[in-house]
Enzyme design. Sequence first.
Site, mmCIF file in Angstrom:
data_model
loop_
_atom_site.group_PDB
_atom_site.id
_atom_site.type_symbol
_atom_site.label_atom_id
_atom_site.label_comp_id
_atom_site.label_asym_id
_atom_site.label_seq_id
_atom_site.Cartn_x
_atom_site.Cartn_y
_atom_site.Cartn_z
ATOM 1 N N ARG A 156 -33.105 20.893 39.149
ATOM 2 C CA ARG A 156 -33.363 22.005 38.231
ATOM 3 C C ARG A 156 -34.414 22.956 38.786
ATOM 4 N NH1 ARG A 156 -34.062 17.708 33.512
ATOM 5 N NH2 ARG A 156 -34.691 16.631 35.404
ATOM 6 N N HIS A 165 -26.530 16.844 32.257
ATOM 7 C CA HIS A 165 -25.928 15.688 32.932
ATOM 8 C C HIS A 165 -24.406 15.860 33.033
ATOM 9 C CE1 HIS A 165 -29.445 13.321 30.953
ATOM 10 N NE2 HIS A 165 -29.708 13.349 32.233
ATOM 11 N N SER A 218 -33.491 15.320 28.503
ATOM 12 C CA SER A 218 -33.281 14.405 27.373
ATOM 13 C C SER A 218 -34.508 14.335 26.475
ATOM 14 C CB SER A 218 -32.974 12.995 27.868
ATOM 15 O OG SER A 218 -31.785 12.978 28.594
ATOM 16 N N LYS A 236 -40.028 0.246 29.131
ATOM 17 C CA LYS A 236 -39.910 1.558 28.490
ATOM 18 C C LYS A 236 -39.018 1.458 27.262
ATOM 19 C CE LYS A 236 -38.849 5.814 30.497
ATOM 20 N NZ LYS A 236 -38.360 6.585 31.660
HETATM 21 P P1 ADP Z 1 -32.981 10.759 32.257
HETATM 22 O O1 ADP Z 1 -33.769 11.642 31.333
HETATM 23 O O2 ADP Z 1 -31.604 10.466 31.836
HETATM 24 O O3 ADP Z 1 -33.761 9.608 32.856
HETATM 25 P P2 ADP Z 1 -33.255 12.045 34.619
HETATM 26 O O4 ADP Z 1 -34.206 13.150 34.320
HETATM 27 O O5 ADP Z 1 -33.656 10.936 35.521
HETATM 28 O O6 ADP Z 1 -32.649 11.638 33.356
HETATM 29 O O7 ADP Z 1 -31.885 12.621 35.092
HETATM 30 C C1 ADP Z 1 -30.872 11.917 35.683
HETATM 31 C C2 ADP Z 1 -30.245 12.904 36.634
HETATM 32 O O8 ADP Z 1 -29.721 13.989 35.889
HETATM 33 C C3 ADP Z 1 -31.251 13.519 37.618
HETATM 34 O O9 ADP Z 1 -30.613 13.700 38.854
HETATM 35 C C4 ADP Z 1 -31.574 14.841 36.997
HETATM 36 O O10 ADP Z 1 -31.946 15.793 37.959
HETATM 37 C C5 ADP Z 1 -30.239 15.187 36.382
HETATM 38 N N1 ADP Z 1 -30.432 16.105 35.269
HETATM 39 C C6 ADP Z 1 -31.090 15.884 34.118
HETATM 40 N N2 ADP Z 1 -31.075 16.984 33.332
HETATM 41 C C7 ADP Z 1 -30.385 17.924 34.038
HETATM 42 C C8 ADP Z 1 -30.048 19.287 33.794
HETATM 43 N N3 ADP Z 1 -30.417 19.909 32.684
HETATM 44 N N4 ADP Z 1 -29.348 19.943 34.732
HETATM 45 C C9 ADP Z 1 -28.980 19.310 35.883
HETATM 46 N N5 ADP Z 1 -29.281 18.039 36.178
HETATM 47 C C10 ADP Z 1 -29.978 17.346 35.273
#
Ligand code: ADP
Length: 155
Positions: A91, A18, A129, A42
Amino acid sequence: MEKIAIFPGSFDPITCGHKSIILRAIPLFDKIIVAIGKNALKSTYFDLDTRKKMIEATFADHKTVVIQSYTGLTIDFCKQVNAQFLLRGLRTSADFEFERSIGQINKQMNPDVETVFLLTQPEHTALNSSIVRDILRHKGNVDQFVPKEILPFLK
Ligand code: ADP
C-alpha cells in the site's frame, strides 16, 4: 510443476483490499492458499472459524483459491504446503520497508520461495482490517470496505 502461492494474514476480517489482491493474483498461480496465521498471544475480533467462512464465501466461485490456517513461521508453512511463492500487497512506503526486511530474511531462510508483491489499487490504499474493526465496534457501516459476500456474517 504446479505454481502455488500463499497469501498470509489474519483477515480479521477480510477487506476489499485483500480480495482485490487475491483476484488479481488468480491468473498468475495454479493455486492460491489464503493462509490465516494463528497467534495464541493475539486476540481477534472474529474467531478463526468465522474468518475462514468469510473468506470461503468471498471466493466460493474461484476453485483455485483455498483457505488454510497455520501456526509458526510463514516461511516454514510455505515448505509444508509446497508453495514456491509468497504473495503480499503493497500500500505505502511503510509497507515497503516492513515487507523488504521480512522478504529478504525469508529469502535467506528459504531461497526456494519468491516473495511476489502486487501494488494496491489506489482506492484501497487507506484500507486495513483494523479500521474495519474500529468501525464495527462503533456500529458504523463497513459495506463499502468489505467484500459483499461477508455482509451476512456482520449482521
Ligand atoms: P491482516 O490485517 O489480515 O493481518 P495484513 O495487514 O498482514 O493483514 O495483510 C495481509 C496482506 O494483505 C499483506 O500483504 C497486506 O499488504 C495485504 N493487504 C492488506 N490490506 C490491503 C489493502 N488495502 N490493499 C492491498 N493489500 C492489502
